[in-house]
Write an enzyme that holds these catalytic residues in place. Structure first.
Site, PDB file in Angstrom:
ATOM      1  N   ASN A  11      19.950  26.265  13.275  1.00 46.93           N
ATOM      2  CA  ASN A  11      20.522  27.549  12.851  1.00 46.93           C
ATOM      3  C   ASN A  11      19.709  28.647  13.521  1.00 46.93           C
ATOM      4  OD1 ASN A  11      21.395  29.835  11.575  1.00 46.93           O
ATOM      5  ND2 ASN A  11      20.757  29.225   9.506  1.00 46.93           N
ATOM      6  N   TRP A  12      20.312  29.277  14.523  1.00 48.83           N
ATOM      7  CA  TRP A  12      19.575  30.261  15.324  1.00 48.83           C
ATOM      8  C   TRP A  12      19.506  31.626  14.635  1.00 48.83           C
ATOM      9  CZ3 TRP A  12      21.746  29.023  20.954  1.00 48.83           C
ATOM     10  CH2 TRP A  12      21.339  27.727  21.297  1.00 48.83           C
ATOM     11  N   LYS A  13      20.157  31.756  13.477  1.00 48.49           N
ATOM     12  CA  LYS A  13      20.113  33.004  12.685  1.00 48.49           C
ATOM     13  C   LYS A  13      20.351  34.216  13.589  1.00 48.49           C
ATOM     14  CE  LYS A  13      17.384  30.691   9.198  1.00 48.49           C
ATOM     15  NZ  LYS A  13      16.348  30.745   8.175  1.00 48.49           N
ATOM     16  N   HIS A  97      24.664  30.154   3.024  1.00 48.73           N
ATOM     17  CA  HIS A  97      23.218  30.134   3.295  1.00 48.73           C
ATOM     18  C   HIS A  97      22.511  31.078   2.316  1.00 48.73           C
ATOM     19  CE1 HIS A  97      19.378  30.573   5.303  1.00 48.73           C
ATOM     20  NE2 HIS A  97      19.665  29.484   5.979  1.00 48.73           N
ATOM     21  N   GLU A  99      20.218  33.116   2.688  1.00 47.70           N
ATOM     22  CA  GLU A  99      20.021  34.490   3.177  1.00 47.70           C
ATOM     23  C   GLU A  99      21.283  35.312   2.964  1.00 47.70           C
ATOM     24  OE1 GLU A  99      18.655  33.319   7.040  1.00 47.70           O
ATOM     25  OE2 GLU A  99      16.766  32.652   6.154  1.00 47.70           O
ATOM     26  N   GLU A 169      18.662  23.415   0.755  1.00 44.49           N
ATOM     27  CA  GLU A 169      17.659  24.302   1.340  1.00 44.49           C
ATOM     28  C   GLU A 169      16.964  25.071   0.215  1.00 44.49           C
ATOM     29  OE1 GLU A 169      18.551  25.173   5.766  1.00 44.49           O
ATOM     30  OE2 GLU A 169      19.386  26.783   4.566  1.00 44.49           O
ATOM     31  N   GLY A 175      11.469  29.376   6.028  1.00 41.61           N
ATOM     32  CA  GLY A 175      10.671  30.326   6.796  1.00 41.61           C
ATOM     33  C   GLY A 175       9.271  30.545   6.266  1.00 41.61           C
ATOM     34  N   SER A 215      11.633  24.869   6.606  1.00 36.71           N
ATOM     35  CA  SER A 215      10.383  24.569   7.325  1.00 36.71           C
ATOM     36  C   SER A 215      10.326  23.143   7.865  1.00 36.71           C
ATOM     37  CB  SER A 215       9.167  24.883   6.438  1.00 36.71           C
ATOM     38  OG  SER A 215       9.130  26.262   6.106  1.00 36.71           O
ATOM     39  N   GLY A 236      15.687  26.131  11.071  1.00 35.56           N
ATOM     40  CA  GLY A 236      15.672  27.523  11.489  1.00 35.56           C
ATOM     41  C   GLY A 236      14.644  27.730  12.589  1.00 35.56           C
ATOM     42  N   GLY A 237      13.464  28.206  12.214  1.00 29.13           N
ATOM     43  CA  GLY A 237      12.427  28.594  13.174  1.00 29.13           C
ATOM     44  C   GLY A 237      12.153  27.567  14.264  1.00 29.13           C
TER      45      GLY A 237
HETATM   46  P1  13P Z   1      13.318  27.467   8.586  1.00 31.26           P
HETATM   47  O1  13P Z   1      13.435  26.141   9.297  1.00 31.26           O
HETATM   48  O2  13P Z   1      12.873  28.584   9.494  1.00 31.26           O
HETATM   49  O3  13P Z   1      12.506  27.351   7.338  1.00 31.26           O
HETATM   50  O4  13P Z   1      14.801  27.880   8.143  1.00 31.26           O
HETATM   51  C1  13P Z   1      15.579  26.961   7.468  1.00 31.26           C
HETATM   52  C2  13P Z   1      16.961  27.487   7.359  1.00 31.26           C
HETATM   53  O5  13P Z   1      17.213  28.475   6.709  1.00 31.26           O
HETATM   54  C3  13P Z   1      18.017  26.779   8.112  1.00 31.26           C
HETATM   55  O6  13P Z   1      19.279  27.227   7.741  1.00 31.26           O
END
Ligand code: 13P
Length: 253
Positions: A11-13, A97, A99, A169, A175, A215, A236-237
């Site tokens: 997920n490149w957000k 998600h 967020e 999640e 994050g 993470s 994510g990251g």
């Molecule tokens: P991180 O891997 O940066 O913790 O993010 C997870 C995420 O929100 C994937 O959708």
């Protein structure tokens, strides 16, 4: 063996211009070699979907969007309809998600409408559920997960639920570098699968893929993927750099 094909998704957000997204994709195409026993998905921002879709031609890597609207078209300034995503070649769309729940007012009701709209177009929702730190500390984790599942799946038929991918999640793990332990993640995944067996049927519960997100890193992916009810990762990251995402996709387990 569960028989469920592992799904590793990045997920490149809200990262990357078109050029940056295509450059990362090219690195992934060069770096990922194992596609026979795992599925690989990337979810670029909307603006890069078209270019990434073109760059994906001939590659087994699949395309996801990060969100959508539930209406098929209309006067909804700034929104994107599921059919527009399908038109670009998106097989998956991330829905709910944390967020989006946290910062953009997404509710179980709006999530449910998105699920219905996507399933009607044969797009696979990647439905995210998860508790906050306060909810975990208050012992409410499983109730929250149950409520989120009930809300998102309202009115869906068993067959439709069977086509969904889930992502557990925990909000406190996203994050933060505080990954859920494999045991914490396994407990939540097993609970989710049990709920699906109760509310729908065993076939749905046993067939559905439940990804873990929060993470995920090269250092912890192998132990997470070794858990019997963890069927993949939503990253994510660590998906923003080819070396770490390639290692995650290449998990050993
Ligand atoms: P991180 O891997 O940066 O913790 O993010 C997870 C995420 O929100 C994937 O959708």
């Amino acid at each position: 063996m569960s028989g469920r094909m592992p799904l590793m998704a990045g997920n490149w957000k809200m990262y990357f211009t078109v050029g940056e997204a295509v450059a990362l994709l090219e690195e992934l195409k060069g770096g990922i070699s194992r596609f026979d026993d795992r599925e690989v998905v990337v979810a670029p921002p909307f603006t890069a979907l078209s270019a990434v879709a073109s760059a994906l031609a001939g590659s087994p890597i699949r395309l996801a969007a990060q969100n959508c609207h539930w209406e098929s078209q209309g006067a909804y300034t700034g929104e994107i309809a599921p059919a527009m995503l399908k038109d670009l070649g998106c097989r998956y769309v991330i829905v709910g998600h944390s967020e989006r729940r946290q910062y953009f007012g997404e509710t179980d009701g709006s999530i449910n409408r998105k699920m219905v709209a996507l399933l009607a177009l044969e797009i696979v929702p990647i439905l995210c559920v998860g508790e906050t730190l306060e909810q975990r500390q208050a012992g409410e984790t499983l109730r929250i997960l149950a409520d989120q599942l009930t809300g998102a799946f309202e009115g869906l038929k068993d067959e439709e639920v069977g086509r969904v991918v889930l992502a557990y999640e925990p909000v406190w793990a996203i994050g933060t570098g505080h990954t859920a332990t494999p045991e914490q993640a396994q407990e939540a995944h097993a609970f989710i699968r049990d709920r699906l067996a109760d509310r729908f049927n065993n076939e749905v519960a046993n067939g559905i893929r439940i990804l873990y997100g929060g993470s995920v890193k090269p250092e912890n992916v192998d132990t997470l993927m070794a858990q019997p009810d963890i069927d993949g990762a939503l990253v994510g990251g660590a998906s923003l750099k080819s070396a770490s995402f390639v290692r995650i996709v290449d998990f050993v387990g």
